[in-house]
Scaffold this motif. Structure first.
Motif, PDB file in Angstrom:
ATOM      1  N   THR A   1       4.595  -2.642 -11.154  1.00  0.00           N
ATOM      2  CA  THR A   1       3.538  -2.593 -12.156  1.00  0.00           C
ATOM      3  C   THR A   1       3.615  -3.793 -13.081  1.00  0.00           C
ATOM      4  O   THR A   1       2.594  -4.355 -13.445  1.00  0.00           O
TER       5      THR A   1
ATOM      6  N   HIS B   1       5.076  12.356  -9.924  1.00  0.00           N
ATOM      7  CA  HIS B   1       3.715  12.108  -9.477  1.00  0.00           C
ATOM      8  C   HIS B   1       2.748  11.763 -10.593  1.00  0.00           C
ATOM      9  O   HIS B   1       1.573  11.642 -10.359  1.00  0.00           O
TER      10      HIS B   1
ATOM     11  N   PRO C   1       2.995   4.002  -1.564  1.00  0.00           N
ATOM     12  CA  PRO C   1       3.362   4.460  -2.895  1.00  0.00           C
ATOM     13  C   PRO C   1       4.866   4.693  -2.941  1.00  0.00           C
ATOM     14  O   PRO C   1       5.488   4.944  -1.934  1.00  0.00           O
ATOM     15  N   GLY C   2       5.463   4.592  -4.096  1.00  0.00           N
ATOM     16  CA  GLY C   2       6.881   4.853  -4.183  1.00  0.00           C
ATOM     17  C   GLY C   2       7.166   6.317  -4.008  1.00  0.00           C
ATOM     18  O   GLY C   2       6.282   7.126  -4.156  1.00  0.00           O
TER      19      GLY C   2
ATOM     20  N   GLY D   1       2.504   8.965 -12.522  1.00  0.00           N
ATOM     21  CA  GLY D   1       1.996   7.597 -12.565  1.00  0.00           C
ATOM     22  C   GLY D   1       1.037   7.319 -11.431  1.00  0.00           C
ATOM     23  O   GLY D   1       1.300   7.629 -10.293  1.00  0.00           O
ATOM     24  N   MET D   2      -0.067   6.724 -11.729  1.00  0.00           N
ATOM     25  CA  MET D   2      -0.982   6.285 -10.681  1.00  0.00           C
ATOM     26  C   MET D   2      -0.426   5.007 -10.107  1.00  0.00           C
ATOM     27  O   MET D   2      -0.151   4.065 -10.810  1.00  0.00           O
ATOM     28  N   ASP D   3      -0.273   4.956  -8.848  1.00  0.00           N
ATOM     29  CA  ASP D   3       0.335   3.764  -8.293  1.00  0.00           C
ATOM     30  C   ASP D   3      -0.691   2.677  -8.115  1.00  0.00           C
ATOM     31  O   ASP D   3      -1.730   2.887  -7.524  1.00  0.00           O
TER      32      ASP D   3
ATOM     33  N   ALA E   1       5.119   3.744 -15.285  1.00  0.00           N
ATOM     34  CA  ALA E   1       5.775   3.566 -13.997  1.00  0.00           C
ATOM     35  C   ALA E   1       7.236   3.978 -14.045  1.00  0.00           C
ATOM     36  O   ALA E   1       7.883   4.078 -13.032  1.00  0.00           O
TER      37      ALA E   1
ATOM     38  N   SER F   1      -6.626  -0.971  -1.904  1.00  0.00           N
ATOM     39  CA  SER F   1      -5.800  -0.591  -3.040  1.00  0.00           C
ATOM     40  C   SER F   1      -6.503  -0.939  -4.327  1.00  0.00           C
ATOM     41  O   SER F   1      -7.416  -1.733  -4.351  1.00  0.00           O
ATOM     42  N   PRO F   2      -6.063  -0.352  -5.364  1.00  0.00           N
ATOM     43  CA  PRO F   2      -6.844  -0.411  -6.598  1.00  0.00           C
ATOM     44  C   PRO F   2      -6.571  -1.650  -7.411  1.00  0.00           C
ATOM     45  O   PRO F   2      -5.654  -2.406  -7.155  1.00  0.00           O
ATOM     46  N   ASP F   3      -7.344  -1.822  -8.365  1.00  0.00           N
ATOM     47  CA  ASP F   3      -7.175  -2.963  -9.232  1.00  0.00           C
ATOM     48  C   ASP F   3      -7.465  -2.484 -10.635  1.00  0.00           C
ATOM     49  O   ASP F   3      -8.502  -2.790 -11.210  1.00  0.00           O
ATOM     50  N   GLU F   4      -6.589  -1.661 -11.147  1.00  0.00           N
ATOM     51  CA  GLU F   4      -6.906  -1.054 -12.431  1.00  0.00           C
ATOM     52  C   GLU F   4      -6.420  -1.896 -13.588  1.00  0.00           C
ATOM     53  O   GLU F   4      -5.410  -2.579 -13.482  1.00  0.00           O
TER      54      GLU F   4
ATOM     55  N   GLY G   1       0.799  -1.225   0.000  1.00  0.00           N
ATOM     56  CA  GLY G   1       0.000   0.000   0.000  1.00  0.00           C
ATOM     57  C   GLY G   1       0.823   1.261   0.000  1.00  0.00           C
ATOM     58  O   GLY G   1       0.276   2.352  -0.140  1.00  0.00           O
TER      59      GLY G   1
ATOM     60  N   ALA H   1       9.499   0.646  -9.020  1.00  0.00           N
ATOM     61  CA  ALA H   1       8.192   1.034  -9.565  1.00  0.00           C
ATOM     62  C   ALA H   1       7.862   0.208 -10.797  1.00  0.00           C
ATOM     63  O   ALA H   1       6.730  -0.257 -10.972  1.00  0.00           O
TER      64      ALA H   1
END
Lengths: 307, 366
Positions: B114, B157, B75-76, B159-161, B152, B141-144, B73, B110
């Motif tokens: 991904t 900022h 973020p980088g 990239g959506m992590d 990545a 956390s997301p699951d896109e 969870g 990163a």
């Protein structure tokens, strides 16, 4: 001053004063921790850089539009609040109902903060959003009545006329309760100090729980901007605007804004966080009658002094 | 030197650290907290805020699952550190900061994250994700769907992590088959009665072991109705006894945890410094003096159940007495805790847990 210059100048002042508040806050923190006050300690640049460099994140099925709108909304509301504060001789938005505008902007915050909590699709963020609403229900009426008192004394809702009406006697002398309640409500709508339960660490950050990177930076900057806007509004309303001997008006106004801002910064870490349900008790049982009483006293004074 | 490097170096000067206290490693937790106070680094309230994950000791199997979820969870840029002894704490933190500042490594991290998720998504393989059955509450956390790995590659900022997909806490016992396709595969919440007889949404939530100030290895599985707890289960992950310590120090530690939970961070800081000063001297006297005068604090703690009976104000007084080496510190009781939090909302429950937990059965002195 040219209207074209005024808006950027106002934003610059907002940023500058926000910076001052951050530095003052860090200074107090360092002193409480027993660390030396060096530039490296006081500078907020590492925190800003950290957030700029951090990646953004999201959650499963958030409402992205509303979430990010809420996040950016705090700064927007703060800037709009500043639009009715007279800067020197001029004001960005010369509204005859400036006080109502300020109130409307702080009511907008209900929506923005709650959207940040709801849009994140996370249990803790949602609870944080609802905490903010509970707090807001408690402080909104006292804030409205505290704003009414100077308006009654000046017989106008226009901020510049409120300044003019304070000629020889500042409002803070006549209506100290309204001033105190106003400052309290500024802290409350900015999630500041004892009112940071909606963003509290017991909830993993509350409304801030799922934000990172630039989104988080916007929210944190928004909080500081709101405190600055509130402090800036307190000056024309209660502290006589730019009135004062020797120095030019804009200097006095800046000095008074700084004084109010520093007062708010000092209060920030000294007090424990007030739970919204306890504050609701205080807000309704204590503050509403007090502010109503204040408005009554002010009205009586106005009547007594009427020609 | 590029702008990115300069920014990265500024960014690691004050990282936020997510502290993982491990049951049985109380001295390590103390050392880590003291190190953070000394360095002036903030303690992260959630993985979203954290740059560094510091484990105070080697977590057991159950706790390690939670740590993995928290790690995903974050973020980088992110770094991980484990301290096995009190001397290792500061070197571990410094090594983590060096890792954070290494731009190339962070970009690689990163990219790998991904890429791993994309390949898992391509294979349709949900088992590829670390599925921690008891998941802690801030692992939403997301699951896109598929994103290009090039996104990545940028550490900035843009990239959506996509930290790992972890279902929201709602799916435990709510198997209501609505036949409706909700976003993210979530299910509708069932209704449960709350204390006023209203039927509000019931939400099963795990208040996890990694919340700030939460006692080591404690997990509270609650059934929320609205935001009020209607049922609670206390789970101790990998329980291990802590080494003994003087009651005055334990009382100061309990005070620090309680004050941190009430949000008076300055008071908590003073309590930790008094603890570091071995419980006597000017720091302790200063703290006790401030506590005597803290009327707002006492007002805000009134009416909440405390271990050993009474409310939290009495508990505060008992702790103050214990700092002065007077006996009377109550023992912790998990069963009592599970009963006490029912009917409270999340915030007050956090306060009650903060009061119950640092005390151990071994502490009871009558």
């Amino acid at each position: 001053m040219s209207e074209l210059l005024l808006a950027p100048l106002a934003l610059l002042l907002l940023a500058g004063l926000a910076l001052v508040s951050v530095v003052a806050d860090r200074a107090l923190l360092a002193r409480a921790a027993g660390r030396r006050l060096a530039l490296a300690e006081l500078s907020p640049w590492p925190d800003v850089a950290r957030l700029l460099v951090q990646r953004r994140r999201t959650t499963t099925a958030p409402d992205a539009l509303l979430w990010r709108t809420g996040g950016a909304g705090l700064l927007v509301a703060a800037a709009l609040m500043l639009a009715v504060v007279p800067i020197g001789d001029s004001v960005i938005a010369d509204l005859p109902i400036g006080i109502v505008w300020f109130n409307a902007m702080d009511v907008l915050l209900w929506a923005f903060v709650w959207l940040v909590g709801w849009g994140a699709a996370s249990a803790t963020a949602l609870v944080g959003g609802y905490r903010y609403l509970a707090q807001a229900l408690a402080y909104e009426l006292p804030l409205m009545f505290a704003l009414t008192a100077p308006a009654v004394a000046a017989a106008s809702l226009d901020v510049r006329e409120v300044v003019a009406a304070q000629g020889d006697r500042w409002h803070v002398v006549e209506m100290p309760i309204a001033f105190a309640v106003f400052l309290l409500c500024v802290a409350a709508f900015s999630l500041w100090g004892p009112f940071r339960a909606p963003a509290g660490s017991d909830l993993a950050g509350g409304v801030l729980a799922e934000t990172s990177g630039v989104d988080r930076l916007l929210l944190l900057a928004g909080r500081h901007a709101l405190v600055v806007a509130g402090a800036a509004f307190a000056v024309p309303l209660f502290l006589g605007g730019g009135a004062g001997p020797l120095l030019p008006e804009w200097t006095w106004q800046l000095l008074k804004t700084l004084a109010v801002l520093l007062l708010l910064v000092v209060v920030r870490r000294r007090l424990p966080v007030l739970r919204p349900e306890r504050f609701a008790e205080v807000g309704w049982v204590l503050l509403v009658p007090l502010t109503l009483l204040q408005v009554l006293v002010t009205s009586l004074i106005v009547l007594a002094e009427a020609p | 030197m590029g702008l990115t490097d300069r920014l990265a170096r500024a960014a690691v000067r004050r990282p936020h650290v997510l502290l993982v206290p491990v049951p049985g490693q109380r001295p390590l937790r103390w050392a880590a907290e003291d190190a953070l106070d000394e360095l002036g680094w903030a303690r992260a309230a959630s993985p979203a805020e954290a740059d560094v994950l510091l484990c105070c000791g080697d977590p057991g199997r159950d706790l390690a699952e939670h740590v993995e979820v928290a790690w995903e969870g974050m973020p980088g840029p992110r770094a991980r550190a484990v301290a096995a002894t009190t001397d290792e704490v500061e070197p571990a933190l410094r090594a983590a900061v060096r890792e954070l500042a290494d731009v190339r490594d962070q970009r690689q991290d990163a990219r790998t994250r991904t890429a791993a998720r994309l390949s898992a998504a391509d294979r349709g393989d949900a088992a590829a994700e670390p599925h921690a059955e008891p998941h802690d509450e801030h692992a939403m956390s997301p699951d896109e769907p598929a994103r290009s790995p090039d996104d990545a590659a940028e550490m900035d900022h843009d990239g959506m992590d996509m930290a790992d997909a972890e279902m929201a806490g709602m799916d435990h016992s709510m198997h209501m088959d609505m036949g409706m396709d909700l976003p993210g595969g979530l299910v509708m919440a069932d209704r449960v009665e709350d204390r006023d007889g209203l039927r509000l949404e019931g939400l099963n939530l795990s208040l996890g072991p990694l919340l700030p100030g939460w006692p080591a290895g404690l997990r509270l599985d609650v059934l929320l109705s609205g935001d009020v707890i209607t049922r609670a289960d206390v789970v101790r992950l990998d329980p291990r006894p802590d080494p003994p310590a003087p009651p005055a120090l334990l009382a100061l530690d309990a005070l620090a945890v309680l004050l941190e939970a009430t949000g008076w961070s300055e008071g908590a800081l003073r309590a930790r410094r008094a603890r570091a000063a071995a419980g006597s001297g000017p720091a302790t006297d200063d703290l006790l003096r401030r506590l005597r005068r803290a009327r707002l604090l006492r007002w805000s703690l009134r009416g909440l159940p405390a271990p050993g009976g009474g409310d939290l104000v009495d508990h505060l007084d008992r702790l103050v007495a214990a700092v002065r080496d007077e006996p009377g510190l109550p023992a912790a009781d998990d069963a009592q805790l599970a009963v006490d939090v029912v009917g409270l909302d999340l915030g007050t429950a956090a306060l009650v847990v903060a009061a119950h937990a640092p005390l151990q059965p071994a502490l009871a002195r009558v």
